[in-house]
Design a protein around this motif. Structure first.
Motif, PDB file in Angstrom:
ATOM      1  N   VAL A  28     -39.453  47.615 -24.972  1.00 58.18           N
ATOM      2  CA  VAL A  28     -40.192  48.841 -24.633  1.00 58.18           C
ATOM      3  C   VAL A  28     -39.294  49.791 -23.852  1.00 58.18           C
ATOM      4  O   VAL A  28     -39.219  50.992 -24.142  1.00 58.18           O
ATOM      5  N   LYS A  29     -38.573  49.245 -22.881  1.00 60.59           N
ATOM      6  CA  LYS A  29     -37.693  50.065 -22.047  1.00 60.59           C
ATOM      7  C   LYS A  29     -36.571  50.717 -22.871  1.00 60.59           C
ATOM      8  O   LYS A  29     -36.194  51.865 -22.632  1.00 60.59           O
ATOM      9  N   ALA A  30     -36.049  49.977 -23.864  1.00 56.26           N
ATOM     10  CA  ALA A  30     -34.935  50.483 -24.677  1.00 56.26           C
ATOM     11  C   ALA A  30     -35.396  51.269 -25.897  1.00 56.26           C
ATOM     12  O   ALA A  30     -34.583  51.918 -26.559  1.00 56.26           O
ATOM     13  N   GLY A  31     -36.689  51.205 -26.214  1.00 56.89           N
ATOM     14  CA  GLY A  31     -37.183  51.897 -27.405  1.00 56.89           C
ATOM     15  C   GLY A  31     -36.842  51.173 -28.685  1.00 56.89           C
ATOM     16  O   GLY A  31     -36.676  51.801 -29.740  1.00 56.89           O
ATOM     17  N   LEU A  32     -36.719  49.852 -28.627  1.00 56.02           N
ATOM     18  CA  LEU A  32     -36.379  49.028 -29.790  1.00 56.02           C
ATOM     19  C   LEU A  32     -37.481  48.006 -30.022  1.00 56.02           C
ATOM     20  O   LEU A  32     -38.371  47.846 -29.196  1.00 56.02           O
ATOM     21  N   SER A  33     -37.396  47.300 -31.122  1.00 52.14           N
ATOM     22  CA  SER A  33     -38.356  46.220 -31.361  1.00 52.14           C
ATOM     23  C   SER A  33     -37.874  44.952 -30.649  1.00 52.14           C
ATOM     24  O   SER A  33     -36.686  44.811 -30.344  1.00 52.14           O
ATOM     25  N   ARG A  34     -38.792  44.027 -30.413  1.00 49.57           N
ATOM     26  CA  ARG A  34     -38.414  42.763 -29.787  1.00 49.57           C
ATOM     27  C   ARG A  34     -37.455  42.000 -30.695  1.00 49.57           C
ATOM     28  O   ARG A  34     -36.523  41.368 -30.236  1.00 49.57           O
ATOM     29  N   ARG A  35     -37.658  42.103 -32.000  1.00 51.59           N
ATOM     30  CA  ARG A  35     -36.753  41.449 -32.955  1.00 51.59           C
ATOM     31  C   ARG A  35     -35.324  41.991 -32.822  1.00 51.59           C
ATOM     32  O   ARG A  35     -34.358  41.229 -32.842  1.00 51.59           O
ATOM     33  N   GLU A  36     -35.190  43.307 -32.664  1.00 48.90           N
ATOM     34  CA  GLU A  36     -33.856  43.901 -32.507  1.00 48.90           C
ATOM     35  C   GLU A  36     -33.197  43.399 -31.220  1.00 48.90           C
ATOM     36  O   GLU A  36     -32.002  43.085 -31.217  1.00 48.90           O
ATOM     37  N   ILE A  37     -33.964  43.297 -30.141  1.00 46.59           N
ATOM     38  CA  ILE A  37     -33.425  42.776 -28.882  1.00 46.59           C
ATOM     39  C   ILE A  37     -32.930  41.343 -29.094  1.00 46.59           C
ATOM     40  O   ILE A  37     -31.819  40.989 -28.693  1.00 46.59           O
ATOM     41  N   SER A  38     -33.739  40.533 -29.747  1.00 44.33           N
ATOM     42  CA  SER A  38     -33.366  39.144 -30.011  1.00 44.33           C
ATOM     43  C   SER A  38     -32.084  39.065 -30.842  1.00 44.33           C
ATOM     44  O   SER A  38     -31.173  38.287 -30.535  1.00 44.33           O
ATOM     45  N   GLU A  39     -32.004  39.858 -31.889  1.00 40.93           N
ATOM     46  CA  GLU A  39     -30.817  39.846 -32.757  1.00 40.93           C
ATOM     47  C   GLU A  39     -29.577  40.335 -32.016  1.00 40.93           C
ATOM     48  O   GLU A  39     -28.484  39.792 -32.207  1.00 40.93           O
ATOM     49  N   ILE A  40     -29.721  41.346 -31.179  1.00 41.85           N
ATOM     50  CA  ILE A  40     -28.581  41.824 -30.381  1.00 41.85           C
ATOM     51  C   ILE A  40     -28.111  40.713 -29.452  1.00 41.85           C
ATOM     52  O   ILE A  40     -26.921  40.417 -29.369  1.00 41.85           O
ATOM     53  N   GLU A  41     -29.050  40.064 -28.781  1.00 42.60           N
ATOM     54  CA  GLU A  41     -28.687  39.035 -27.809  1.00 42.60           C
ATOM     55  C   GLU A  41     -28.054  37.801 -28.448  1.00 42.60           C
ATOM     56  O   GLU A  41     -27.214  37.166 -27.830  1.00 42.60           O
ATOM     57  N   ASN A  42     -28.439  37.479 -29.671  1.00 39.41           N
ATOM     58  CA  ASN A  42     -27.835  36.291 -30.291  1.00 39.41           C
ATOM     59  C   ASN A  42     -26.666  36.623 -31.211  1.00 39.41           C
ATOM     60  O   ASN A  42     -26.120  35.744 -31.872  1.00 39.41           O
ATOM     61  N   GLY A  43     -26.273  37.896 -31.255  1.00 37.09           N
ATOM     62  CA  GLY A  43     -25.079  38.287 -32.001  1.00 37.09           C
ATOM     63  C   GLY A  43     -25.277  38.438 -33.492  1.00 37.09           C
ATOM     64  O   GLY A  43     -24.305  38.562 -34.236  1.00 37.09           O
ATOM     65  N   SER A  44     -26.526  38.457 -33.949  1.00 42.20           N
ATOM     66  CA  SER A  44     -26.775  38.565 -35.391  1.00 42.20           C
ATOM     67  C   SER A  44     -27.262  39.947 -35.822  1.00 42.20           C
ATOM     68  O   SER A  44     -27.578  40.155 -36.984  1.00 42.20           O
ATOM     69  N   PHE A  45     -27.312  40.906 -34.903  1.00 47.05           N
ATOM     70  CA  PHE A  45     -27.801  42.251 -35.206  1.00 47.05           C
ATOM     71  C   PHE A  45     -26.842  42.954 -36.155  1.00 47.05           C
ATOM     72  O   PHE A  45     -25.630  42.971 -35.937  1.00 47.05           O
ATOM     73  N   ARG A  46     -27.375  43.537 -37.211  1.00 48.44           N
ATOM     74  CA  ARG A  46     -26.552  44.245 -38.195  1.00 48.44           C
ATOM     75  C   ARG A  46     -26.965  45.703 -38.340  1.00 48.44           C
ATOM     76  O   ARG A  46     -26.660  46.342 -39.330  1.00 48.44           O
ATOM     77  N   GLY A  47     -27.664  46.222 -37.342  1.00 46.25           N
ATOM     78  CA  GLY A  47     -28.124  47.606 -37.388  1.00 46.25           C
ATOM     79  C   GLY A  47     -27.109  48.554 -36.774  1.00 46.25           C
ATOM     80  O   GLY A  47     -25.929  48.242 -36.632  1.00 46.25           O
TER      81      GLY A  47
END
Length: 83
Positions: A28-47
């Motif tokens: 909410v604070k970053a304006g992203l989805s929870r899934r995007e936060i999770s993917e960023i944190e585990n290094g699998s984000f491809r956005g």
């Protein structure tokens, strides 16, 4: 996974936990989805890198890019010369 992206994700996750935010609150604070936060944190984000930047900035970080040029084949012999 990309070790560089994993390292960024680990640092952001650690900061999120220091601030006692769960992923939903951080999203909410970053304006992203929870899934995007999770993917960023585990290094699998491809956005977009802009989304990673948004998350980093919401936690008080900034991202910088350092461009490094790889040597050409013609330059390689000089790279390994010993002085």
């Amino acid at each position: 996974m990309n070790p560089f992206l994993e390292q960024i994700g680990q640092k952001l996750k650690a900061e999120r936990k220091i601030r006692r935010l769960n992923q939903t609150d951080a999203s909410v604070k970053a304006g992203l989805s929870r899934r995007e936060i999770s993917e960023i944190e585990n290094g699998s984000f491809r956005g977009s890198v802009l989304k990673v930047q948004d998350y980093a900035m919401s936690l008080g970080f900034s991202l910088t890019l350092e461009l490094k040029r790889r040597p050409t084949f013609a330059e390689l012999p000089g790279v390994f010369d010993e002085d």
